[in-house]
Scaffold this motif. Structure first.
Motif, mmCIF file in Angstrom:
data_model
loop_
_atom_site.group_PDB
_atom_site.id
_atom_site.type_symbol
_atom_site.label_atom_id
_atom_site.label_comp_id
_atom_site.label_asym_id
_atom_site.label_seq_id
_atom_site.Cartn_x
_atom_site.Cartn_y
_atom_site.Cartn_z
ATOM 1 N N LEU A 84 0.845 -1.202 0.000
ATOM 2 C CA LEU A 84 0.000 0.000 0.000
ATOM 3 C C LEU A 84 0.880 1.251 0.000
ATOM 4 N N ASN A 85 1.693 1.379 -1.038
ATOM 5 C CA ASN A 85 2.660 2.480 -1.056
ATOM 6 C C ASN A 85 2.017 3.836 -1.299
ATOM 7 N N ARG A 86 0.858 3.868 -1.940
ATOM 8 C CA ARG A 86 0.205 5.156 -2.185
ATOM 9 C C ARG A 86 -0.148 5.856 -0.877
ATOM 10 N N PHE A 87 -0.578 5.088 0.104
ATOM 11 C CA PHE A 87 -0.965 5.687 1.378
ATOM 12 C C PHE A 87 0.230 6.368 2.036
ATOM 13 N N PHE A 88 1.381 5.744 1.977
ATOM 14 C CA PHE A 88 2.561 6.317 2.619
ATOM 15 C C PHE A 88 2.873 7.697 2.053
ATOM 16 N N TRP A 89 2.973 7.802 0.735
ATOM 17 C CA TRP A 89 3.380 9.067 0.130
ATOM 18 C C TRP A 89 2.290 10.129 0.237
ATOM 19 N N THR A 90 1.023 9.729 0.103
ATOM 20 C CA THR A 90 -0.061 10.713 0.145
ATOM 21 C C THR A 90 -0.238 11.280 1.546
ATOM 22 N N TRP A 91 -0.226 10.411 2.552
ATOM 23 C CA TRP A 91 -0.380 10.911 3.927
ATOM 24 C C TRP A 91 0.834 11.744 4.328
ATOM 25 N N LEU A 92 2.018 11.315 3.913
ATOM 26 C CA LEU A 92 3.226 12.073 4.236
ATOM 27 C C LEU A 92 3.144 13.493 3.674
ATOM 28 N N ALA A 93 2.550 13.632 2.505
ATOM 29 C CA ALA A 93 2.448 14.950 1.874
ATOM 30 C C ALA A 93 1.608 15.917 2.691
ATOM 31 N N ALA A 94 0.674 15.395 3.475
ATOM 32 C CA ALA A 94 -0.216 16.259 4.258
ATOM 33 C C ALA A 94 0.346 16.600 5.634
ATOM 34 N N TYR A 95 1.454 16.002 6.026
ATOM 35 C CA TYR A 95 1.988 16.243 7.369
ATOM 36 C C TYR A 95 2.366 17.705 7.626
ATOM 37 N N PRO A 96 2.956 18.424 6.660
ATOM 38 C CA PRO A 96 3.261 19.835 6.952
ATOM 39 C C PRO A 96 2.026 20.652 7.317
ATOM 40 N N ALA A 97 0.866 20.284 6.768
ATOM 41 C CA ALA A 97 -0.358 21.034 7.064
ATOM 42 C C ALA A 97 -0.732 20.911 8.532
ATOM 43 N N ILE A 98 -0.627 19.715 9.083
ATOM 44 C CA ILE A 98 -1.011 19.548 10.485
ATOM 45 C C ILE A 98 0.061 20.112 11.415
ATOM 46 N N LEU A 99 1.321 20.085 10.990
ATOM 47 C CA LEU A 99 2.377 20.717 11.784
ATOM 48 C C LEU A 99 2.157 22.227 11.861
ATOM 49 N N TRP A 100 1.809 22.823 10.723
ATOM 50 C CA TRP A 100 1.517 24.259 10.733
ATOM 51 C C TRP A 100 0.268 24.554 11.562
ATOM 52 N N LEU A 101 -0.762 23.725 11.419
ATOM 53 C CA LEU A 101 -2.010 23.952 12.141
ATOM 54 C C LEU A 101 -1.789 23.902 13.647
ATOM 55 N N GLN A 102 -0.978 22.967 14.102
ATOM 56 C CA GLN A 102 -0.711 22.873 15.537
ATOM 57 C C GLN A 102 -0.060 24.150 16.051
ATOM 58 N N GLN A 103 0.902 24.663 15.302
ATOM 59 C CA GLN A 103 1.543 25.915 15.693
ATOM 60 C C GLN A 103 0.556 27.079 15.667
ATOM 61 N N ARG A 104 -0.318 27.066 14.686
ATOM 62 C CA ARG A 104 -1.287 28.162 14.528
ATOM 63 C C ARG A 104 -2.291 28.178 15.675
#
Length: 226
Positions: free
Chosen positions: A204-224
């Motif tokens: 299930l390699n698609r899940f790894f790359w797709t979810w990884l791509a969204a990680y910066p969004a949640i890192l920014w959101l936590q700081q915000r």
């Protein structure tokens, strides 16, 4: 992590994820090769930052043609999150008001958090998951394991119960990692490892790359938020 940095990182990671998905279609029918060939070119433009935000806008428009071609997101959750991420980053680039752009990008972070929590909730209310039966069936009967030797895990019920509960509890607890940046980073490392293991065990390699791509969004959101 600043808004611009997080957004740019998400764009780049998402472009790489979409390229990886698109390469699978270059041996398909001619119409598919054209659609996904164009998507690869647009992703490369996003990666190098040429003519921003128009390659993103074109990718968003192209995603509608791909949805029409396959009558929906044909590859399940990874395609859905990829579409969501694409439209969120596109809106975060083109909306005229800064607060709207932040809302669009923050929405991606919220959906990423919910993707783990809801997945855990769906599992824990299912008695088959609580007893390890669901995982046993995955290893024993599904086409997912990448090696026949992995099917032997279906005969290890205690291990499967432990694995099931570990996954469920982590997914349910994931929103709590938002309390602080260090805890969120730890949570994302664990989550990324989980996706990587799934890629290695089940392909299930698609899940790894797709979810990884969204990680910066949640890192920014936590700081915000905090």
């Amino acid at each position: 992590m600043s808004f611009d940095h997080a957004l740019r990182l998400t764009e780049a990671l998402l472009a790489l994820a979409l390229v990886q998905q698109s390469l699978e279609h270059l041996r398909a029918f001619r119409h598919e090769r054209f659609l996904f060939g164009v998507r690869i070119v647009l992703c490369l433009l996003v990666l190098v930052g040429v003519a921003s935000p128009w390659p993103l806008v074109a990718l968003a428009g192209l995603s509608l043609l791909i949805l029409q071609r396959f009558q929906g997101p044909y590859n399940g959750g990874s395609d859905r999150l990829g579409l969501l991420a694409l439209w969120c980053v596109t809106l975060a680039r083109v909306l005229p008001v800064e607060q709207w752009r932040e809302l669009a990008f923050g929405y991606l972070g919220v959906q990423l958090m919910l993707s783990y929590f809801i997945s855990g909730w769906v599992k824990i209310v299912n008695p088959d998951w609580r007893r390890g039966v669901a995982l046993r069936q995955v290893f024993a009967f599904s086409a997912y394991p990448v090696a026949e030797s992995l099917r032997g895990w279906a005969g290890r019920p205690r291990l499967l119960v432990a694995m099931s509960w570990a996954v469920m509890l982590f997914e349910l607890a994931f929103p709590l990692t938002m309390i602080s940046q260090p805890s969120l980073i730890v949570g994302l490392v664990v989550a990324a490892t989980f996706h990587l293991v799934n890629a290695c065990l089940f392909g299930l390699n698609r899940f790894f790359w797709t979810w990884l791509a969204a990680y910066p969004a949640i890192l920014w959101l936590q700081q915000r938020l905090f």
